[in-house]
Motif scaffolding. Structure first.
Motif, PDB file in Angstrom:
ATOM      1  N   LEU A   1       9.817  13.586 -18.491  1.00  0.00           N
ATOM      2  CA  LEU A   1       9.237  13.352 -16.665  1.00  0.00           C
ATOM      3  C   LEU A   1      10.124  11.354 -16.613  1.00  0.00           C
ATOM      4  O   LEU A   1      11.013  10.565 -15.622  1.00  0.00           O
ATOM      5  CB  LEU A   1       8.451  13.483 -16.186  1.00  0.00           C
ATOM      6  N   ILE A   2       9.295  11.061 -17.743  1.00  0.00           N
ATOM      7  CA  ILE A   2       9.986   9.524 -17.950  1.00  0.00           C
ATOM      8  C   ILE A   2      11.381   9.143 -18.072  1.00  0.00           C
ATOM      9  O   ILE A   2      12.491   8.454 -17.863  1.00  0.00           O
ATOM     10  CB  ILE A   2       9.087   9.147 -19.287  1.00  0.00           C
ATOM     11  N   ALA A   3      12.062  10.607 -19.157  1.00  0.00           N
ATOM     12  CA  ALA A   3      13.416  10.312 -19.745  1.00  0.00           C
ATOM     13  C   ALA A   3      13.956  10.441 -17.974  1.00  0.00           C
ATOM     14  O   ALA A   3      15.143   9.909 -17.953  1.00  0.00           O
ATOM     15  CB  ALA A   3      14.141  12.183 -20.313  1.00  0.00           C
ATOM     16  N   ALA A   4      14.194  11.518 -17.689  1.00  0.00           N
ATOM     17  CA  ALA A   4      14.615  11.516 -16.266  1.00  0.00           C
ATOM     18  C   ALA A   4      14.413  10.871 -15.158  1.00  0.00           C
ATOM     19  O   ALA A   4      15.589  10.208 -14.547  1.00  0.00           O
ATOM     20  CB  ALA A   4      14.140  12.992 -15.241  1.00  0.00           C
TER      21      ALA A   4
ATOM     22  N   ASP B   1       2.015   5.398 -15.435  1.00  0.00           N
ATOM     23  CA  ASP B   1       0.409   5.457 -15.482  1.00  0.00           C
ATOM     24  C   ASP B   1       0.209   4.773 -13.608  1.00  0.00           C
ATOM     25  O   ASP B   1      -0.593   5.569 -13.718  1.00  0.00           O
ATOM     26  CB  ASP B   1      -0.622   4.555 -16.504  1.00  0.00           C
ATOM     27  N   SER B   2       0.801   3.979 -13.333  1.00  0.00           N
ATOM     28  CA  SER B   2       0.767   3.816 -12.198  1.00  0.00           C
ATOM     29  C   SER B   2       1.476   4.273 -10.872  1.00  0.00           C
ATOM     30  O   SER B   2       1.466   4.166  -9.841  1.00  0.00           O
ATOM     31  CB  SER B   2       0.392   2.928 -11.787  1.00  0.00           C
ATOM     32  N   MET B   3       2.506   4.604 -11.122  1.00  0.00           N
ATOM     33  CA  MET B   3       3.774   5.638 -10.451  1.00  0.00           C
ATOM     34  C   MET B   3       3.558   6.571  -9.956  1.00  0.00           C
ATOM     35  O   MET B   3       3.646   7.454 -10.783  1.00  0.00           O
ATOM     36  CB  MET B   3       5.275   4.612 -11.585  1.00  0.00           C
ATOM     37  N   HIS B   4       4.731   7.117  -9.376  1.00  0.00           N
ATOM     38  CA  HIS B   4       5.139   8.557  -8.443  1.00  0.00           C
ATOM     39  C   HIS B   4       5.893   8.594  -8.679  1.00  0.00           C
ATOM     40  O   HIS B   4       6.848   8.098  -8.572  1.00  0.00           O
ATOM     41  CB  HIS B   4       4.472   8.512  -6.926  1.00  0.00           C
TER      42      HIS B   4
ATOM     43  N   GLY C   1       0.318  -1.169   0.153  1.00  0.00           N
ATOM     44  CA  GLY C   1       0.393  -0.372  -0.096  1.00  0.00           C
ATOM     45  C   GLY C   1       1.209   1.388  -0.254  1.00  0.00           C
ATOM     46  O   GLY C   1       1.993   1.261  -0.231  1.00  0.00           O
ATOM     47  N   GLY C   2      -0.158   1.951   0.029  1.00  0.00           N
ATOM     48  CA  GLY C   2       0.880   4.066  -0.314  1.00  0.00           C
ATOM     49  C   GLY C   2       1.795   3.621  -1.421  1.00  0.00           C
ATOM     50  O   GLY C   2       1.685   2.981  -2.949  1.00  0.00           O
ATOM     51  N   LYS C   3       1.984   5.046  -1.674  1.00  0.00           N
ATOM     52  CA  LYS C   3       2.925   5.139  -2.879  1.00  0.00           C
ATOM     53  C   LYS C   3       4.513   5.089  -2.766  1.00  0.00           C
ATOM     54  O   LYS C   3       4.741   5.777  -1.541  1.00  0.00           O
ATOM     55  CB  LYS C   3       2.433   7.103  -2.986  1.00  0.00           C
ATOM     56  N   HIS C   4       5.685   4.623  -3.285  1.00  0.00           N
ATOM     57  CA  HIS C   4       7.130   4.679  -3.397  1.00  0.00           C
ATOM     58  C   HIS C   4       6.890   5.508  -4.967  1.00  0.00           C
ATOM     59  O   HIS C   4       6.204   5.844  -6.016  1.00  0.00           O
ATOM     60  CB  HIS C   4       6.878   3.494  -3.817  1.00  0.00           C
ATOM     61  N   CYS C   5       8.027   6.145  -4.575  1.00  0.00           N
ATOM     62  CA  CYS C   5       8.891   7.334  -5.186  1.00  0.00           C
ATOM     63  C   CYS C   5       9.698   6.016  -6.705  1.00  0.00           C
ATOM     64  O   CYS C   5      10.025   4.487  -6.255  1.00  0.00           O
ATOM     65  CB  CYS C   5       9.675   7.675  -4.831  1.00  0.00           C
ATOM     66  N   CYS C   6       9.264   6.122  -7.424  1.00  0.00           N
ATOM     67  CA  CYS C   6       9.610   5.403  -9.045  1.00  0.00           C
ATOM     68  C   CYS C   6      10.769   5.673  -9.818  1.00  0.00           C
ATOM     69  O   CYS C   6      12.003   4.884 -10.104  1.00  0.00           O
ATOM     70  CB  CYS C   6       8.425   5.371  -9.566  1.00  0.00           C
ATOM     71  N   VAL C   7      11.409   7.240  -8.729  1.00  0.00           N
ATOM     72  CA  VAL C   7      12.924   7.387  -9.717  1.00  0.00           C
ATOM     73  C   VAL C   7      14.217   6.233  -8.715  1.00  0.00           C
ATOM     74  O   VAL C   7      14.249   5.797  -7.475  1.00  0.00           O
ATOM     75  CB  VAL C   7      13.144   8.282  -8.772  1.00  0.00           C
TER      76      VAL C   7
ATOM     77  N   ALA D   1       1.754  15.329 -22.970  1.00  0.00           N
ATOM     78  CA  ALA D   1       2.676  14.989 -23.552  1.00  0.00           C
ATOM     79  C   ALA D   1       4.253  14.858 -23.414  1.00  0.00           C
ATOM     80  O   ALA D   1       4.997  14.240 -23.269  1.00  0.00           O
ATOM     81  CB  ALA D   1       2.438  13.766 -25.030  1.00  0.00           C
ATOM     82  N   GLU D   2       4.685  16.313 -24.227  1.00  0.00           N
ATOM     83  CA  GLU D   2       5.475  16.616 -23.937  1.00  0.00           C
ATOM     84  C   GLU D   2       6.620  16.640 -22.927  1.00  0.00           C
ATOM     85  O   GLU D   2       7.476  16.112 -21.774  1.00  0.00           O
ATOM     86  CB  GLU D   2       6.067  17.929 -23.634  1.00  0.00           C
ATOM     87  N   TRP D   3       5.421  17.307 -21.458  1.00  0.00           N
ATOM     88  CA  TRP D   3       6.034  16.924 -19.905  1.00  0.00           C
ATOM     89  C   TRP D   3       6.385  15.267 -19.278  1.00  0.00           C
ATOM     90  O   TRP D   3       7.388  14.941 -18.347  1.00  0.00           O
ATOM     91  CB  TRP D   3       5.263  17.942 -19.054  1.00  0.00           C
ATOM     92  N   ARG D   4       5.620  14.804 -19.635  1.00  0.00           N
ATOM     93  CA  ARG D   4       5.496  13.355 -19.893  1.00  0.00           C
ATOM     94  C   ARG D   4       6.376  12.757 -20.075  1.00  0.00           C
ATOM     95  O   ARG D   4       7.239  11.855 -19.585  1.00  0.00           O
ATOM     96  CB  ARG D   4       4.026  13.054 -20.133  1.00  0.00           C
ATOM     97  N   SER D   5       6.644  13.200 -20.691  1.00  0.00           N
ATOM     98  CA  SER D   5       8.252  12.058 -21.600  1.00  0.00           C
ATOM     99  C   SER D   5       9.363  11.985 -20.957  1.00  0.00           C
ATOM    100  O   SER D   5      10.568  12.185 -21.355  1.00  0.00           O
ATOM    101  CB  SER D   5       8.182  12.929 -23.364  1.00  0.00           C
TER     102      SER D   5
END
Length: 69
Positions: A37-40, A51-54, A2-8, A31-35
């Motif tokens: 953050l995904i790259a970072a 879609d399910s991570m934080h 449960g709870g939220k976990h950082c995916c970094v 889309a631009e901001w999402r891309s």
């Protein structure tokens, strides 16, 4: 679990462990901001699902955050 976990990669923050001092953000729909953050985050493992991570607030400069009550 449960709870939220950082995916970094390397970050061990979770909402159960950190309590009120850390905020958790889902990936944006824009889309631009999402891309960006995904790259970072730099994850390529099969479990990575934006879609399910934080991402926790520890990875943002305070001036980048607008927090609402």
């Amino acid at each position: 679990m449960g709870g939220k976990h950082c995916c970094v990669v390397g970050c061990t923050n979770s909402s159960k462990k950190t309590g009120q001092g850390i905020n958790y953000f889902g990936f944006p729909k824009d889309a631009e901001w999402r891309s960006t953050l995904i790259a970072a985050v730099n994850r390529s493992d099969w479990r990575f699902n934006p879609d399910s991570m934080h991402i926790c607030s520890a990875h943002f400069e305070p001036s980048c955050l607008l927090l609402h009550d």
